[in-house]
Design a protein around this motif. Structure first.
Motif, short mmCIF file in Angstrom:
data_model
loop_
_atom_site.label_atom_id
_atom_site.label_comp_id
_atom_site.label_asym_id
_atom_site.label_seq_id
_atom_site.Cartn_x
_atom_site.Cartn_y
_atom_site.Cartn_z
N THR A 36 36.68 31.95 36.95
CA THR A 36 37.43 31.63 38.18
C THR A 36 37.54 32.84 39.11
O THR A 36 37.82 32.68 40.28
CB THR A 36 38.84 31.11 37.84
N GLY A 37 37.32 34.03 38.58
CA GLY A 37 37.42 35.22 39.42
C GLY A 37 36.64 36.37 38.83
O GLY A 37 36.23 36.33 37.67
N ASP B 235 40.92 33.28 53.09
CA ASP B 235 39.81 32.35 52.84
C ASP B 235 39.80 31.24 53.87
O ASP B 235 40.76 31.03 54.59
CB ASP B 235 39.93 31.76 51.44
N THR C 99 40.65 43.23 45.10
CA THR C 99 41.05 42.03 44.38
C THR C 99 42.25 41.36 45.02
O THR C 99 43.07 42.05 45.66
CB THR C 99 41.37 42.38 42.90
N LEU C 100 42.37 40.07 44.82
CA LEU C 100 43.59 39.37 45.23
C LEU C 100 44.67 39.49 44.16
O LEU C 100 45.80 39.07 44.36
CB LEU C 100 43.28 37.88 45.47
N PHE C 101 44.30 40.05 43.01
CA PHE C 101 45.24 40.15 41.89
C PHE C 101 45.31 41.58 41.34
O PHE C 101 44.90 41.83 40.19
CB PHE C 101 44.85 39.16 40.79
N CYS D 37 35.97 41.78 43.64
CA CYS D 37 36.20 40.61 42.78
C CYS D 37 36.33 39.37 43.65
O CYS D 37 37.24 39.29 44.48
CB CYS D 37 37.49 40.79 41.97
N ARG E 279 36.83 35.21 44.39
CA ARG E 279 37.66 34.08 43.96
C ARG E 279 37.16 32.85 44.69
O ARG E 279 36.32 32.93 45.57
CB ARG E 279 39.14 34.33 44.31
N PHE E 280 37.69 31.71 44.39
CA PHE E 280 37.33 30.44 45.03
C PHE E 280 35.81 30.18 44.87
O PHE E 280 35.29 30.36 43.78
CB PHE E 280 37.77 30.42 46.50
N GLU F 282 37.74 39.42 38.24
CA GLU F 282 38.55 40.49 37.63
C GLU F 282 38.16 40.79 36.18
O GLU F 282 38.07 41.96 35.79
CB GLU F 282 40.05 40.14 37.73
N SER G 76 29.46 38.70 40.38
CA SER G 76 28.97 37.39 40.80
C SER G 76 28.07 36.77 39.74
O SER G 76 27.22 37.47 39.16
CB SER G 76 28.17 37.59 42.10
#
Ligand code: SAM
Length: 271
Positions: free
Chosen positions: A176-177, A83, A40-42, A149, A151-152, A179, A125
């Motif tokens: 939006t994500g 990204d 994850t980015l978060f 997870c 994003r974008f 997560e 997804s």
């Protein structure tokens, strides 16, 4: 511990990007214990609600494990870009295949998957197969799961193809994500692991386990604003209570989920 790229990845050393919150969300390695690895980015979004109540207690007790893999340190260049713009044009950004590939290799190395274990790699997804109880029962029997997870606008398709990643959706809507979807999946799976819920029977009786939705539930007070608890539930007669619950389950399923009801009837006629 949160996994960040090791020296062998040539970018960062273990611990270089550890933040207190990440350390809090991850649990130490326990051999043979079901584990969720989350790319994850978060990472600070975890454990989130999974750290509360029964799932949180079970996490503390080592009945399941959680590990976040931060995608950012695998990014490219000084700014650690993860990204880029979509090939062929269009709105938004897409998570890069090279960045994800490095992160996935890193995450998978610590799983049983390379040794032939039962450790699926999943991308959350909206295009994926919709989550259901049967899927969660299958996941609970695995050694663990690696969850990517997005994003974008999502991830480069080549990553999905290269690893044969299974796509799983929370439902027919776009978030939006990934997560929140990952947390929903983990919550629904972890509660099926023996010992996580105090009373194991409660997972056998609830919605979907028998193919039907659950009957209504009541508790004290016996009368609330003029509404009474159905008399049969106060009778102490276990047989009658079981019959009433079964009848209510069937009625509710028939009314609310004709698809489940049809499947239930088909199973009943096979037996
Ligand atoms: C804005 S969405 C991307 C949507 C994608 N462009 C599409 O139309 O299918 C960003 C990320 O959120 C996650 N996501 C969004 N909706 C989801 C859902 N219903 N189930 C699971 N994950 C979801 C996915 O990981 C996705 O990569």
């Amino acid at each position: 511990m949160t996994q960040t790229p090791s020296k062998s990845h040539g970018r960062l050393s273990i611990g270089a990007t550890l933040k207190p919150r990440e350390l809090m969300s991850d649990t130490p390695d326990l051999a043979g214990v079901w584990k969720a690895k989350i790319l994850t980015l978060f990472p600070e979004a975890f454990p989130g609600v999974l750290g509360e109540s029964l799932t949180g207690k079970a996490l503390q007790q080592g009945l399941w494990q959680l590990e976040t893999v931060d995608l950012r340190p695998f990014g490219i260049g000084k700014h650690k870009n993860v990204d880029d713009t979509p090939a062929g044009g269009g709105a938004g950004m897409v998570l890069r295949a090279d960045v994800l590939g490095e992160a996935i290799d890193h995450a998978m190395a610590g799983t049983t998957a390379p040794k032939g274990g039962n450790w699926p790699l999943i991308y959350l997804s909206p295009r994926g197969r919709r989550m259901d109880q049967k899927m969660m029962q299958t996941f609970a029997r695995c050694d663990g799961l690696t969850l990517l997870c997005g994003r974008f606008e999502g991830v480069d398709e080549r990553v999905l193809e290269h690893y044969g990643i299974m796509e799983v959706s929370l439902g027919d809507f776009v978030m939006t994500g990934g997560e929140l979807a990952a947390q929903a999946l983990i919550d629904a799976t972890v509660r099926l692991i023996p010992g996580v819920l105090g009373n194991h029977a409660s997972t056998e009786e609830e919605s979907f386990s028998s193919g039907l939705l659950e009957h209504p539930q009541y508790t004290r007070p016996a009368e609330w604003r003029g509404h009474q608890i159905p008399e049969v539930l106060m009778s102490g007669h276990h047989g009658k209570i079981a019959d009433w619950r079964q009848e209510m389950s069937e009625t509710i399923t028939q009314e609310r989920r004709p698809d489940l009801w049809a499947a239930h009837q088909a199973r009943a006629s096979d037996d």
